[in-house]
Design a protein around this motif. Structure first.
Motif, PDB file in Angstrom:
ATOM      1  N   LEU A   1       0.829  -1.204   0.000  1.00 37.04           N
ATOM      2  CA  LEU A   1       0.000   0.000   0.000  1.00 37.04           C
ATOM      3  C   LEU A   1       0.867   1.258   0.000  1.00 37.04           C
ATOM      4  CD1 LEU A   1      -2.949  -0.856   2.414  1.00 37.04           C
ATOM      5  CD2 LEU A   1      -3.104  -0.368  -0.040  1.00 37.04           C
ATOM      6  N   GLU A  56     -11.065  -4.782   1.352  1.00 40.41           N
ATOM      7  CA  GLU A  56     -10.461  -5.197   0.080  1.00 40.41           C
ATOM      8  C   GLU A  56      -9.157  -5.957   0.317  1.00 40.41           C
ATOM      9  OE1 GLU A  56      -9.623  -5.802  -3.906  1.00 40.41           O
ATOM     10  OE2 GLU A  56     -11.516  -5.264  -2.914  1.00 40.41           O
ATOM     11  N   THR A  67     -10.835  -0.110   2.474  1.00 37.60           N
ATOM     12  CA  THR A  67      -9.480  -0.588   2.183  1.00 37.60           C
ATOM     13  C   THR A  67      -9.188  -1.870   2.947  1.00 37.60           C
ATOM     14  OG1 THR A  67      -8.680   1.673   1.774  1.00 37.60           O
ATOM     15  CG2 THR A  67      -7.022  -0.007   2.292  1.00 37.60           C
ATOM     16  N   TYR A 114      -1.403   6.154   0.343  1.00 38.22           N
ATOM     17  CA  TYR A 114      -1.311   5.513   1.649  1.00 38.22           C
ATOM     18  C   TYR A 114       0.149   5.384   2.072  1.00 38.22           C
ATOM     19  CZ  TYR A 114      -6.116   3.873   2.456  1.00 38.22           C
ATOM     20  OH  TYR A 114      -7.467   3.797   2.731  1.00 38.22           O
ATOM     21  N   THR A 156      -1.793   0.675  -4.697  1.00 39.37           N
ATOM     22  CA  THR A 156      -2.785   1.427  -3.927  1.00 39.37           C
ATOM     23  C   THR A 156      -3.939   1.874  -4.815  1.00 39.37           C
ATOM     24  OG1 THR A 156      -1.225   2.199  -2.262  1.00 39.37           O
ATOM     25  CG2 THR A 156      -3.173   3.547  -2.612  1.00 39.37           C
ATOM     26  N   VAL A 166      -6.196  -1.072  -5.537  1.00 38.62           N
ATOM     27  CA  VAL A 166      -7.021  -1.391  -4.371  1.00 38.62           C
ATOM     28  C   VAL A 166      -8.158  -0.382  -4.243  1.00 38.62           C
ATOM     29  CG1 VAL A 166      -7.037  -1.428  -1.842  1.00 38.62           C
ATOM     30  CG2 VAL A 166      -5.237  -2.624  -3.096  1.00 38.62           C
ATOM     31  N   ALA A 167      -7.839   0.898  -4.406  1.00 36.06           N
ATOM     32  CA  ALA A 167      -8.864   1.937  -4.282  1.00 36.06           C
ATOM     33  C   ALA A 167      -9.962   1.751  -5.334  1.00 36.06           C
ATOM     34  CB  ALA A 167      -8.229   3.312  -4.420  1.00 36.06           C
TER      35      ALA A 167
END
Length: 421
Positions: A99, A256, A253, A284, A106, A109-110
Motif C-alpha cells: 500500500l 479489500e 481498504t 497511503y 494502492t 485497491v482503491a
C-alpha cells in the motif's frame, strides 16, 4: 514487556517517548536510534534494512513487541520474519505494505473497493507517459511508483515540469528502481490532511489527524520534502469528516485487503485531499508520519501499548485512546541545502536551555553524538513540538524554542500553521 522500536528519526523519538510512559513496559531498545532516543531506550547498532539482524536481536533478547517506525523494513518483510519467530510486530506484512511500496497497487485497491481517488494511469515507457501528459495538460501529478523518501512526487503546474519529472524517473533513473514506473494522476484541489488509523486486519479505529507542510519554503514554495512541519488537529476537519473518511476510505481498504488474503495490521496513514466533492485518497503510508508522529503523540493522554498490542492480537475496536483537547505544532529544523545536498557534522548548541518549557519537546531526527556535543547528521535534523490551548499559542511556543537553539547552519519554515491563526 520488552519493546524494540526500529528507526532513528524524530518519529521514532516520539514513539519511544510515548512507549516509555507505559506501565506495561520494562525495557525499550531502539535500532539504531539517536542521541535523543538514548534518554529512554538502549540503542542497538543495527540498520533498519538489516532484516535478519533485527530478527535475531529480537529473538535473542526476548523482545515481546517490535514497533517499526519507517516504511523500508516493512516493505522488505520485517513483519514476515518476526512472525515466523513468533514475535509480535505492530506493522503490516510485506504484501500488505505494498500500500506504500507501490502507488499503482494502492490505486488498484482503491478502484476495486470503490474508494474516491484521483483518476490515474501507470507507465514504464517514457514516450507513452510524455504523450499522455501532452494530451491531458497541466496541472498534473507525477509520482515515482516505489519508495522515494517522500521526494518522488511532483505536482506539476506546467506540461514542461511534468515532462521533466517523467524524464527524471524513466530515462535518467533519478529514483532507481522506485522510479522505473510512474503513476500520473489528475490534480486535485483542496486542503490536504493526514489521517491515521490503527488496524487489526478486520477493523480500525481513528487515531488522529494532522496537516503536514511538505514544500521546503514559506508559502508552500520550492520542492517537496519529507515534511517541514505539521499542526494538529487540522482546522476544519470535523467529526463528520472523520466518520466519512473511516467509512468510505479506511474500512473499505481493510475489507479489500482482507479479500485479497493480505489483511492489513498496523498504522494506516491516509494522505487525503478534501475536495469540493468530499475527501479523496491521495496515497497511503503504512506507518506513522514524520513529523505527524511528533505532532500527535504529545497530545496522547493514555497508554499507547494496549493499542499497539491490539494491532497484533485483534480487538482494536475495544481500544479507546484518550487525547488532550489542545493544539499541537511541530517545526522541522533542517540542514541548509535540504532537500538537495547539505552539510553534515555541524554542532547544535543550547538544546537543554531551549527545551525548558514543559509544554515543548525537542525531538532529535538526524543527529549523532560526539562526546557531549550533538552534531547534525541528516537533512531533517530536529523537530520542535509545542502544545497549547490554541494553535496560536502553540505556534508561539514552538518558534520561541526554535529561536533559542544555537545552530546557524540550520533553517526552518516560518509559516507552519500561520494560515490558520
Amino acid at each position: 514487556m520488552r519493546v524494540l522500536v526500529v528507526g532513528s528519526g524524530g518519529r521514532e523519538h516520539a514513539l519511544v517517548r510515548a512507549i516509555a510512559k507505559s506501565p506495561l513496559v520494562t525495557e525499550i531498545f531502539c535500532a539504531p536510534g539517536n542521541p535523543g532516543i538514548a534518554t529512554f531506550a538502549k540503542l542497538v547498532p543495527i540498520a533498519v534494512t538489516e532484516i535478519e539482524a533485527l530478527t535475531r536481536f529480537a529473538a535473542n533478547n526476548a523482545i515481546d513487541l517490535v514497533v517499526p517506525g519507517p516504511e523500508a523494513p516493512l516493505v522488505a518483510g520485517l513483519y514476515d520474519r518476526l512472525h515466523e519467530q513468533g514475535i509480535r510486530c505492530a506493522g503490516p506484512s510485506m504484501a500488505a505494505a505494498q500500500l506504500e511500496g507501490s502507488k499503482q497497487f494502492t490505486k488498484e485497491v482503491a478502484d476495486a473497493a470503490g474508494i474516491p481517488t484521483a483518476r490515474w494511469e501507470a507507465f514504464t515507457d517514457a514516450e507513452q507517459a510524455l504523450d499522455f501528459i501532452r494530451r491531458r495538460g497541466a496541472p498534473i501529478v507525477v509520482k515515482a511508483d516505489g519508495l522515494a523518501a517522500g521526494k518522488g512526487v511532483v505536482v506539476a503546474q506546467t506540461v514542461e515540469e511534468a515532462e521533466e519529472a517523467v524524464i527524471a524517473c524513466l530515462q535518467e533513473g533519478s529514483f532507481g528502481a522506485a522510479g522505473a514506473r510512474v503513476v500520473i494522476e489528475e490534480f486535485l484541489e483542496g486542503p490536504e490532511v493526514s489521517v491515521f488509523a490503527l488496524c487489526d486486519g478486520t477493523d480500525a479505529i481513528f487515531l488522529g489527524a494532522a496537516r503536514d507542510h511538505k514544500r521546503v519554503g514559506d508559502g508552500d514554495t520550492g520542492p517537496n520534502t519529507g515534511g517541514m512541519g505539521a499542526i494538529a488537529p487540522p482546522p476544519g476537519f470535523t467529526h463528520e469528516l472523520r466518520d466519512s473518511v473511516m467509512e468510505t476510505i479506511i474500512r473499505p481498504t481493510l475489507h479489500e485487503m482482507a479479500s485479497r488474503g493480505i489483511p492489513f495490521r498496523g498504522i494506516l496513514f491516509a494522505g487525503l485531499m478534501l475536495t469540493a466533492e468530499g475527501p479523496k485518497l491521495i496515497e497511503y503510508n503504512v506507518r506513522f508520519g514524520d513529523p505527524e508522529a511528533e505532532t500527535l503523540l504529545p497530545l496522547l493522554d493514555s497508554d499507547i501499548m494496549p493499542a499497539l498490542l491490539a494491532v497484533c492480537d485483534g480487538g482494536i475496536k475495544h481500544v479507546a485512546p484518550r487525547w488532550r483537547a489542545e493544539a499541537s505544532v511541530s517545526i522541522v529544523l533542517a540542514a541548509r541545502g535540504y532537500p538537495s545536498a547539505y552539510e553534515r557534522g555541524t554542532e547544535i548548541r543550547g538544546l537543554d536551555k531551549a527545551a525548558a518549557d514543559v509544554e515543548v519537546t525537542i525531538f532529535q531526527a538526524g543527529t549523532k553524538a560526539d562526546g557531549s556535543r550533538i552534531l547534525a547528521d541528516g537533512g531533517r535534523v530536529l523537530v520542535v513540538n509545542a502544545t497549547a490551548p490554541t494553535l496560536a499559542g502553540a505556534r508561539s511556543r514552538a518558534y520561541a524554542t526554535v529561536d533559542a537553539i544555537d545552530w546557524p547552519e540550520g533553517f526552518c519554515r516560518r509559516d507552519i500553521g500561520a494560515h490558520f491563526t
